[in-house]
Design a protein around this motif. Structure first.
Motif, PDB file in Angstrom:
ATOM      1  N   LYS A  10      11.603 -84.961 -70.451  1.00  0.00           N
ATOM      2  CA  LYS A  10      10.788 -85.908 -71.317  1.00  0.00           C
ATOM      3  C   LYS A  10      11.520 -86.681 -72.030  1.00  0.00           C
ATOM      4  N   ALA A  11      11.290 -88.017 -71.855  1.00  0.00           N
ATOM      5  CA  ALA A  11      11.907 -89.664 -72.702  1.00  0.00           C
ATOM      6  C   ALA A  11      10.841 -88.511 -74.157  1.00  0.00           C
ATOM      7  N   GLY A  12      11.906 -89.099 -74.657  1.00  0.00           N
ATOM      8  CA  GLY A  12      11.399 -89.017 -76.837  1.00  0.00           C
ATOM      9  C   GLY A  12      10.862 -87.415 -76.869  1.00  0.00           C
ATOM     10  N   PHE A  13      10.006 -87.479 -78.561  1.00  0.00           N
ATOM     11  CA  PHE A  13       9.726 -85.793 -78.840  1.00  0.00           C
ATOM     12  C   PHE A  13       8.648 -86.164 -78.208  1.00  0.00           C
ATOM     13  N   ASP A  14       8.254 -84.468 -77.975  1.00  0.00           N
ATOM     14  CA  ASP A  14       6.601 -84.100 -78.392  1.00  0.00           C
ATOM     15  C   ASP A  14       6.058 -83.733 -79.429  1.00  0.00           C
ATOM     16  N   GLU A  15       4.752 -84.148 -79.727  1.00  0.00           N
ATOM     17  CA  GLU A  15       3.969 -84.460 -80.988  1.00  0.00           C
ATOM     18  C   GLU A  15       4.918 -82.598 -81.825  1.00  0.00           C
ATOM     19  N   PHE A  16       4.860 -82.102 -81.513  1.00  0.00           N
ATOM     20  CA  PHE A  16       5.712 -80.260 -82.542  1.00  0.00           C
ATOM     21  C   PHE A  16       7.384 -81.080 -82.243  1.00  0.00           C
ATOM     22  N   GLN A  17       7.550 -81.214 -81.657  1.00  0.00           N
ATOM     23  CA  GLN A  17       9.366 -81.473 -82.125  1.00  0.00           C
ATOM     24  C   GLN A  17       9.113 -82.656 -83.279  1.00  0.00           C
ATOM     25  N   CYS A  18       8.650 -83.675 -83.419  1.00  0.00           N
ATOM     26  CA  CYS A  18       7.782 -84.653 -84.277  1.00  0.00           C
ATOM     27  C   CYS A  18       8.367 -84.262 -85.574  1.00  0.00           C
ATOM     28  N   THR A  19       7.327 -83.172 -85.159  1.00  0.00           N
ATOM     29  CA  THR A  19       6.624 -82.775 -86.532  1.00  0.00           C
ATOM     30  C   THR A  19       7.778 -82.310 -87.330  1.00  0.00           C
ATOM     31  N   THR A  20       8.290 -81.037 -86.885  1.00  0.00           N
ATOM     32  CA  THR A  20       9.430 -80.528 -87.182  1.00  0.00           C
ATOM     33  C   THR A  20      10.645 -81.375 -87.518  1.00  0.00           C
ATOM     34  N   LEU A  21      11.513 -82.686 -87.176  1.00  0.00           N
ATOM     35  CA  LEU A  21      11.678 -83.945 -87.776  1.00  0.00           C
ATOM     36  C   LEU A  21      11.281 -84.071 -88.800  1.00  0.00           C
ATOM     37  N   VAL A  22       9.592 -84.445 -89.173  1.00  0.00           N
ATOM     38  CA  VAL A  22       9.767 -84.501 -90.160  1.00  0.00           C
ATOM     39  C   VAL A  22       9.243 -83.451 -91.382  1.00  0.00           C
ATOM     40  N   LEU A  23       9.052 -82.939 -91.145  1.00  0.00           N
ATOM     41  CA  LEU A  23       8.658 -81.393 -91.793  1.00  0.00           C
ATOM     42  C   LEU A  23      10.885 -81.150 -92.443  1.00  0.00           C
ATOM     43  N   LEU A  24      11.333 -81.054 -91.560  1.00  0.00           N
ATOM     44  CA  LEU A  24      12.661 -81.358 -91.888  1.00  0.00           C
ATOM     45  C   LEU A  24      13.181 -82.208 -93.240  1.00  0.00           C
ATOM     46  N   ALA A  25      13.107 -83.425 -92.338  1.00  0.00           N
ATOM     47  CA  ALA A  25      13.125 -84.589 -93.929  1.00  0.00           C
ATOM     48  C   ALA A  25      12.221 -84.426 -94.698  1.00  0.00           C
ATOM     49  N   LEU A  26      11.681 -84.711 -94.981  1.00  0.00           N
ATOM     50  CA  LEU A  26      10.860 -83.656 -96.112  1.00  0.00           C
ATOM     51  C   LEU A  26      11.491 -83.180 -96.879  1.00  0.00           C
ATOM     52  N   LEU A  27      11.557 -81.679 -95.914  1.00  0.00           N
ATOM     53  CA  LEU A  27      12.321 -80.592 -97.147  1.00  0.00           C
ATOM     54  C   LEU A  27      13.865 -81.083 -97.867  1.00  0.00           C
ATOM     55  N   LEU A  28      14.758 -81.780 -96.958  1.00  0.00           N
ATOM     56  CA  LEU A  28      16.420 -82.942 -97.216  1.00  0.00           C
ATOM     57  C   LEU A  28      14.862 -83.613 -98.959  1.00  0.00           C
ATOM     58  N   ALA A  29      14.531 -84.081 -98.735  1.00  0.00           N
ATOM     59  CA  ALA A  29      14.173 -85.466 -99.638  1.00  0.00           C
ATOM     60  C   ALA A  29      13.899 -85.070-100.698  1.00  0.00           C
ATOM     61  N   THR A  30      12.956 -83.595-100.249  1.00  0.00           N
ATOM     62  CA  THR A  30      12.574 -82.900-101.687  1.00  0.00           C
ATOM     63  C   THR A  30      13.784 -81.949-102.740  1.00  0.00           C
ATOM     64  N   MET A  31      14.542 -81.166-101.421  1.00  0.00           N
ATOM     65  CA  MET A  31      15.532 -80.056-102.464  1.00  0.00           C
ATOM     66  C   MET A  31      17.124 -80.506-102.829  1.00  0.00           C
ATOM     67  N   LEU A  32      17.629 -81.715-101.768  1.00  0.00           N
ATOM     68  CA  LEU A  32      18.300 -82.293-102.290  1.00  0.00           C
ATOM     69  C   LEU A  32      18.974 -82.603-103.183  1.00  0.00           C
TER      70      LEU A  32
END
Length: 211
Positions: A10-32
């Motif tokens: 598929k072109a681009g990410f689906d709902e759950f891939q986007c959710t994973t990306l957002v969760l990872l970004a938030l974790l980095l913003a929290t812990m780094l």
């Protein structure tokens, strides 16, 4: 023949891939930022924890990272590790991870410069018993684990779940060393803290009846 790594169909990410990306970004913003503020511990993780725990923790981290990369960029290959889970349960997993980030942030913030990447204790460390540490001696471990479980639900990935299980075992082994180090460093103060606060979950003490 084993399946080759293929690009997403598929072109681009689906709902759950986007959710994973957002969760990872938030974790980095929290812990780094918390990790940067804490500075270098000067403690050898390999020497303090031993090779077994050292490689278990790193193996779990690498397996989880590999699973996330497959989930995001090679979904056809990631399908090998999938288990059946409804979309609603996957969304609940996303909510679990999202809700876990607040106590992860509060735990790291409460530790401040006491935060280390090993079971050792800094020479100038102080025993943190306030905030979220008033209710649990290890809230960072508890909510880090719930975050990882949630991400595994979003990706419906067995490799993520197994690596989280390995992480739990490693944490359990690490805690014995960590608590031993804390006892050496803080003595009776840590013993008193252990008596009134649960290792993972709140310890509700019965009120004494007044005569």
């Amino acid at each position: 023949r084993p399946p080759m790594l293929t690009q997403p169909t598929k072109a681009g990410f689906d709902e759950f891939q986007c959710t994973t990306l957002v969760l990872l970004a938030l974790l980095l913003a929290t812990m780094l930022p918390a990790r940067i503020r804490s500075g270098k511990s000067g403690i050898s993780q390999f020497a303090t924890e031993g090779p077994l725990i050292f490689w278990m923790l790193r193996g779990a981290a690498l397996a989880n990272l590999a699973a996330i990369i497959l989930h995001l960029f090679f979904p056809n290959t990631a399908a090998i590790f999938e288990y059946p889970l409804s979309n609603n349960l996957r969304r609940i997993g996303g909510c679990l991870s999202l809700l876990s980030l607040a106590p992860v942030f509060l735990s790291a913030r409460a530790l401040g410069r006491n935060l280390t990447d090993s079971a050792g204790v800094k020479q100038n460390a102080s025993l943190v018993t306030t905030g979220v540490y008033r209710y649990s001696r290890n809230p960072l471990y508890v909510f880090w684990t719930s975050y990882m479980v949630g991400v595994a639900m979003v990706g419906q990935n067995l490799l993520m779940l197994c690596s989280t299980g390995l992480l739990l075992i490693a944490i359990r082994l690490r805690l014995k060393i960590e608590e031993s180090e804390l006892l050496k460093h803080f003595g009776p103060e840590f013993e008193s803290y252990c008596q009134r606060t649960g290792r993972f979950f709140p310890r509700f003490q019965k009120r004494r009846k007044r005569h």
